[in-house]
Design a protein around this motif. Sequence first.
Motif, PDB file in Angstrom:
ATOM      1  N   HIS A 177       4.076   2.927   2.484  1.00 43.52           N
ATOM      2  CA  HIS A 177       5.439   2.550   2.361  1.00 43.52           C
ATOM      3  C   HIS A 177       6.081   4.146   1.661  1.00 43.52           C
ATOM      4  O   HIS A 177       6.299   4.218   0.657  1.00 43.52           O
ATOM      5  CB  HIS A 177       5.587   1.559   1.354  1.00 43.52           C
TER       6      HIS A 177
ATOM      7  N   ARG B 198       1.138  -1.246   0.125  1.00 41.28           N
ATOM      8  CA  ARG B 198       0.017   0.064  -0.028  1.00 41.28           C
ATOM      9  C   ARG B 198       0.937   1.277  -0.071  1.00 41.28           C
ATOM     10  O   ARG B 198       1.460   1.401   0.895  1.00 41.28           O
ATOM     11  CB  ARG B 198      -0.892   0.015   1.070  1.00 41.28           C
ATOM     12  N   GLU B 199       0.622   1.989  -0.846  1.00 40.47           N
ATOM     13  CA  GLU B 199       1.799   3.286  -1.233  1.00 40.47           C
ATOM     14  C   GLU B 199       1.912   4.157  -0.009  1.00 40.47           C
ATOM     15  O   GLU B 199       3.000   4.530   0.374  1.00 40.47           O
ATOM     16  CB  GLU B 199       1.165   3.889  -2.496  1.00 40.47           C
ATOM     17  N   PHE B 200       0.867   4.605   0.305  1.00 41.63           N
ATOM     18  CA  PHE B 200       0.781   5.657   1.497  1.00 41.63           C
ATOM     19  C   PHE B 200       1.478   4.924   2.905  1.00 41.63           C
ATOM     20  O   PHE B 200       1.829   5.874   3.698  1.00 41.63           O
ATOM     21  CB  PHE B 200      -0.608   6.441   1.904  1.00 41.63           C
TER      22      PHE B 200
ATOM     23  N   ASP C  10      -0.466   9.332  -7.731  1.00 44.43           N
ATOM     24  CA  ASP C  10      -0.935   9.106  -6.580  1.00 44.43           C
ATOM     25  C   ASP C  10      -0.403   8.182  -5.572  1.00 44.43           C
ATOM     26  O   ASP C  10       0.609   7.498  -6.232  1.00 44.43           O
ATOM     27  CB  ASP C  10      -2.574   8.960  -6.621  1.00 44.43           C
ATOM     28  N   THR C  11      -0.684   7.894  -4.616  1.00 43.27           N
ATOM     29  CA  THR C  11      -0.196   7.248  -3.527  1.00 43.27           C
ATOM     30  C   THR C  11      -1.251   6.457  -2.681  1.00 43.27           C
ATOM     31  O   THR C  11      -1.046   6.209  -1.566  1.00 43.27           O
ATOM     32  CB  THR C  11       0.764   7.917  -2.314  1.00 43.27           C
ATOM     33  N   ASP C  12      -2.242   6.157  -3.190  1.00 45.36           N
ATOM     34  CA  ASP C  12      -3.534   5.195  -2.590  1.00 45.36           C
ATOM     35  C   ASP C  12      -3.770   3.966  -3.174  1.00 45.36           C
ATOM     36  O   ASP C  12      -4.416   3.185  -2.905  1.00 45.36           O
ATOM     37  CB  ASP C  12      -4.796   6.014  -3.132  1.00 45.36           C
ATOM     38  N   ASP C  13      -2.767   3.507  -3.831  1.00 41.62           N
ATOM     39  CA  ASP C  13      -2.780   2.110  -4.673  1.00 41.62           C
ATOM     40  C   ASP C  13      -2.066   0.885  -3.893  1.00 41.62           C
ATOM     41  O   ASP C  13      -1.250   0.978  -3.041  1.00 41.62           O
ATOM     42  CB  ASP C  13      -2.200   2.031  -6.129  1.00 41.62           C
TER      43      ASP C  13
ATOM     44  N   ALA D  61       4.723   6.848   1.425  1.00 46.10           N
ATOM     45  CA  ALA D  61       3.855   7.460   0.767  1.00 46.10           C
ATOM     46  C   ALA D  61       4.479   7.698  -0.808  1.00 46.10           C
ATOM     47  O   ALA D  61       4.354   8.881  -1.478  1.00 46.10           O
ATOM     48  CB  ALA D  61       3.823   9.057   1.294  1.00 46.10           C
ATOM     49  N   LEU D  62       5.014   6.405  -1.268  1.00 42.42           N
ATOM     50  CA  LEU D  62       5.771   6.615  -2.768  1.00 42.42           C
ATOM     51  C   LEU D  62       4.661   6.232  -3.550  1.00 42.42           C
ATOM     52  O   LEU D  62       3.851   5.351  -3.622  1.00 42.42           O
ATOM     53  CB  LEU D  62       6.725   5.605  -2.625  1.00 42.42           C
ATOM     54  N   ASP D  63       4.768   6.964  -4.923  1.00 40.62           N
ATOM     55  CA  ASP D  63       4.054   6.448  -6.026  1.00 40.62           C
ATOM     56  C   ASP D  63       4.767   5.286  -6.812  1.00 40.62           C
ATOM     57  O   ASP D  63       5.661   5.517  -7.485  1.00 40.62           O
ATOM     58  CB  ASP D  63       3.994   7.632  -7.129  1.00 40.62           C
ATOM     59  N   LEU D  64       4.335   4.129  -6.474  1.00 39.26           N
ATOM     60  CA  LEU D  64       4.844   3.027  -6.743  1.00 39.26           C
ATOM     61  C   LEU D  64       4.512   2.391  -8.132  1.00 39.26           C
ATOM     62  O   LEU D  64       5.296   1.633  -8.954  1.00 39.26           O
ATOM     63  CB  LEU D  64       4.778   1.565  -5.590  1.00 39.26           C
TER      64      LEU D  64
END
Length: 532
Positions: free
Chosen positions: A304, A300-302, A314-317, A306-309
Amino acid sequence: MLHTYDIKSDVLTNTGLDASGAPTIFGNYVAWTVNETRQGMTDLNGDGDVRDLVLHVADMSTGLITNLARPGASYRLDGTMLGFLVSESGHGGADLNGDGDTFDSVLHLFDVATGTLTNVGRDASGGFALSGAFVAFGVDEARDGYVDLNGDGDASDIVMHVYDIAGGAVTNLELATNALEFDFDGDLLAFTVREDFNGNVDLNGDGDALDPVLYVYEPSTNALANLGLAVASRHDFQVDHGVLAFAVSESLQDVDLNSDLDSADDVMHVFEGGAGRVVNTFYAVEGFQLDRGYLAFGVREFRHFALDLNGDGDTDDLVLHIHDVASGLTANLFTDATLGFKLEGGKLLALGASESQQGGADQNGDNDTADFTLYIFDFAVGSLINLHADPSGGFQTFQLNGNRVSFGVKELAQGASDMNGDADFSDIVLHYYDVMTGVTTNLGYDVSRGHQFKNGTIAFGVTENRQGMTDLNGDGDAFDVVLHVTTVGDPEYGDDDDDDAYKSKKSKKSKKSKKSKRSKKSKKKGKKGKKK
């Protein structure tokens, strides 16, 4: 009524026995329980009543059916060994573990190949797991003679034990766990130990005694180890072929394990039984699967940094990653996996990506961005393949078997396409994709009630009123769910027949890569020569 179907010989057999207890299958063997009331009010275990669910096992290769004459529960097969629990009260009030009462659930084993039935003689109401030559099980102290088995001064715990099938010895690990809080595969048993159930001892060094702390045990060497790390539940660890994957709860461990300046994550770790070492991957995860040396997990990006992986701004995935246990390397697939994912060893990985969480792009070609899209990662070539299909409807939406993936496509989410020819768009239609050929095949049947894919064969239930109101079993109506099978690989060998082709595919990739490198070097030399 239990029926068996032999795919190779195309023979359907009615066993003539009630199947109120769901069947479990391993190889040629099937085990299930028969309801005495529904079997002509017959006393099948000889206890003088007809109130029991009595365990049976069939060898489908010979047709031989054995009545074990025991009321069986929690039954499971591993190889030729069938493990099950017998309720003393349901078996004529017999004291099967010798503790002076008849209220217990006692572990039994039946070797289908030899016909040998063994009463282990211990309560196992805390659950059990079979792995090769051993059985791990949880003994409820209160149900096994009311004896303190872990030395904490009470008799209210579930204590971990291991039984040696060949030698008949029972080993008490003297550690309390919760019911079913263990996993066993290969020569590695992993289980949680409750600090407050073991004398209130701090087992993970965080200054309290409130945590479930992970332990490992290797029966062949009698080696027991405390990993000193806490996991929140049974869903947070998995054992496969002697490797343990587990997500450590930072809040229970009271430490920041992935250096993101908080302690609110579940951080992915790996333990290799043979090497005896713990590896922290430093990824905060939501869901994972371990299979034959590979570990797939969603980040979950936020959580980790808050990186856009996945690079969508965004950083919600929830972005899928693959970890190779042998090399210790982790690869980011840069793709959302909100719908879930499934791993097939070192061959394939299937995942369902949300269009809205993957940059808002139309990934299945139906001119909207409200769907899920099925992707396949092919380990042989290291590439991600978009199947341009939405598999979000029905049960068991996608499954892997060897070099193929089966999936049900939701018609409404696929541009309102009629895929099974019944003149509506409300169905989930079965498809499969073959990695070796790159071809997707539409089987043309509604599969909203689920399907299974194993040994090259897909079994699926077709709902008649979703298949054009067609009477598929000839009973004069169209209100049933009718079982179908289709073989897309070798039913005897499964997809093993594809292994050589798969290895060849890997080899070609390697040769192509080397050839490409040589060609580039040659071209560079040629250019230098022309310049001169």
